[in-house]
Motif scaffolding. Structure first.
Motif, PDB file in Angstrom:
ATOM      1  N   LEU A  65       0.830  -1.211   0.000  1.00  0.00           N
ATOM      2  CA  LEU A  65       0.000   0.000   0.000  1.00  0.00           C
ATOM      3  C   LEU A  65       0.863   1.258   0.000  1.00  0.00           C
ATOM      4  O   LEU A  65       0.599   2.209  -0.752  1.00  0.00           O
TER       5      LEU A  65
ATOM      6  N   PHE B  26      -5.409  -3.712  -3.164  1.00  0.00           N
ATOM      7  CA  PHE B  26      -4.514  -2.584  -2.903  1.00  0.00           C
ATOM      8  C   PHE B  26      -4.621  -1.543  -4.020  1.00  0.00           C
ATOM      9  O   PHE B  26      -4.604  -0.336  -3.769  1.00  0.00           O
TER      10      PHE B  26
ATOM     11  N   SER C 231      -6.192   2.423  -3.952  1.00  0.00           N
ATOM     12  CA  SER C 231      -5.365   3.558  -4.352  1.00  0.00           C
ATOM     13  C   SER C 231      -5.850   4.222  -5.641  1.00  0.00           C
ATOM     14  O   SER C 231      -5.212   5.163  -6.123  1.00  0.00           O
TER      15      SER C 231
END
Length: 396
Positions: A103, A129, A133
């Motif tokens: 991350l 992940f 994001s």
């Protein structure tokens, strides 16, 4: 009613954990469940790590340093140097597991809308992940037909755009157990240098390589110092999944400085786990020799038994402790749930991870599962016996 975010709705379920409620219900009915779905080793944690926590004299459980204690990072750097990775403590940021390392890495090198190219099938949480994001996973498909070897470099290059920031690999691979050769890593080196990309390598299974093969770290290649990032963890190496200690390793100073800002924002890694992880570095080599020997025997047992089942195809892993298995069913998500909800063989069943969750290409992996050979050989043999009986009943 307040709305849930689009990002939250798009967040994928874990193929490894989403069937847990069905497994718990099966256990309540009195059915024994053999867990082939999750990489939780039954290998004992090194005693030196457990004793370090048990025997410490801490009177105030204080915050740790955001990037991890200098003592631990210095000791960890020595471990890497001994593995042909020439780094110092300043090249390392300690994280809460390899998951946080990923991350922080994605957050440090990408903006929303950017892209990361990943050979698939890949560790399922890479999807999560990236979604968290706002990053797009661009898959390049590898095949069970050639044991999930690295796809052709031309396949990577035709996917590279202005939005591409990195190529991400897992070596040895989860879920495939594939071990990239030095030649394959060299090919990736050339493509990332040509297009000025990062090469991220998840190397948490570094110790677990078989058949006399050696692991090649992206950090060991000359000329890749500014482009390479290693993700690592104590979870599998020392059978310390619950410690939740990982790290980022890179010689790119700007990247490390950025990652530390993410580390500061979450304050610090857990203090007791840092103590255990630092002590674990004193684990003697014979521990790994014995563990690797055990995993080789388990792998061989599993592959041998699976090949006895008609219609089953299995890749032969060269590292880690997973394999991808192709089953004679159309939908392994349905089959895996059926195993827990509606099937038992003498009050026993198995839990597997449907492989579709390890792909981002729609429709891929629908007839595959990932099996973790983290059980003892007797239980592996029994698990495959149950799987064979289940396939006969499911397809009848």
């Amino acid at each position: 009613m307040p709305a849930i975010s689009k990002k939250g709705i798009q967040m994928p379920e874990s193929p490894i954990r989403k069937l847990v409620p069905y497994a718990e219900d099966a256990k309540k009915r009195g059915t024994k469940v053999f867990h082939l779905n999750i990489g939780q080793p039954d290998i004992k944690t090194p005693q030196v790590a457990l004793d370090a926590v048990k025997n410490n004299n801490i009177t105030t459980l204080a915050y740790a340093r955001s990037e991890g204690s200098e003592e631990y990072r210095t000791k960890l750097a020595t471990y890497y140097v001994n593995n042909n990775i020439d780094v110092s403590a300043n090249n390392i940021v300690i994280t809460t597991g390899g998951s946080e390392a990923l991350l922080f890495t994605i957050g440090s090198i990408t903006d929303p809308g950017d892209e990361i190219i990943i050979p698939e099938p890949f560790y399922a949480n890479y999807n999560g992940f990236s979604t968290a994001s706002g990053v797009t996973v661009v898959p390049v498909i590898s095949s069970i037909e050639n044991n999930f070897a690295l796809p052709k470099i031309e396949d990577f290059e035709k996917l590279i755009t202005k939005k591409t920031k990195a190529i991400l690999i897992c070596n040895p691979g989860n879920p495939t157990g594939y071990l990239y050769s030095k030649e394959e890593i060299e090919k990736l080196k050339q493509v990332v240098l040509k297009h000025d990309l990062f090469l991220i390598a998840d190397e948490v299974y570094r110790e677990f390589t078989y058949d006399g093969l050696q692991h090649t770290s992206v950090m060991s290649l000359e000329g890749l110092e500014q482009n390479s990032i290693v993700i690592d963890s104590v979870s599998k190496r020392y059978s310390m999944c619950g410690a939740r200690i990982g790290c980022i390793v890179s010689k790119n100073d700007e990247f490390i400085k950025t990652a530390i800002k993410f580390a500061q924002a979450r304050l610090s890694p857990p203090t007791y786990a840092l103590i255990a992880s630092e002590a674990a570095l004193d684990t003697p080599q014979r521990y790994f020799d014995e563990v690797i020997e055990e995993y080789v025997e388990r792998r061989n047992t599993l592959i041998t038994e699976l090949k006895k089942i008609e219609g089953v195809k299995v890749a032969n892993p060269k590292g880690a402790f997973y394999c991808v298995v192709q089953l004679p069913v159309k939908d392994t998500d349905d089959f895996a749930q059926w195993l827990l909800e509606k099937f038992d063989h003498n009050q026993e069943t198995v839990m597997v991870a449907p492989a579709s969750g390890f792909y981002s290409t729609p429709g891929e992996g629908k007839n595959q599962v990932r099996i973790a050979y983290v059980l003892n050989k007797k239980d592996l043999i029994r698990s495959v016996e149950i799987l064979g009986a289940a396939l006969k009943q499911y397809n009848s």
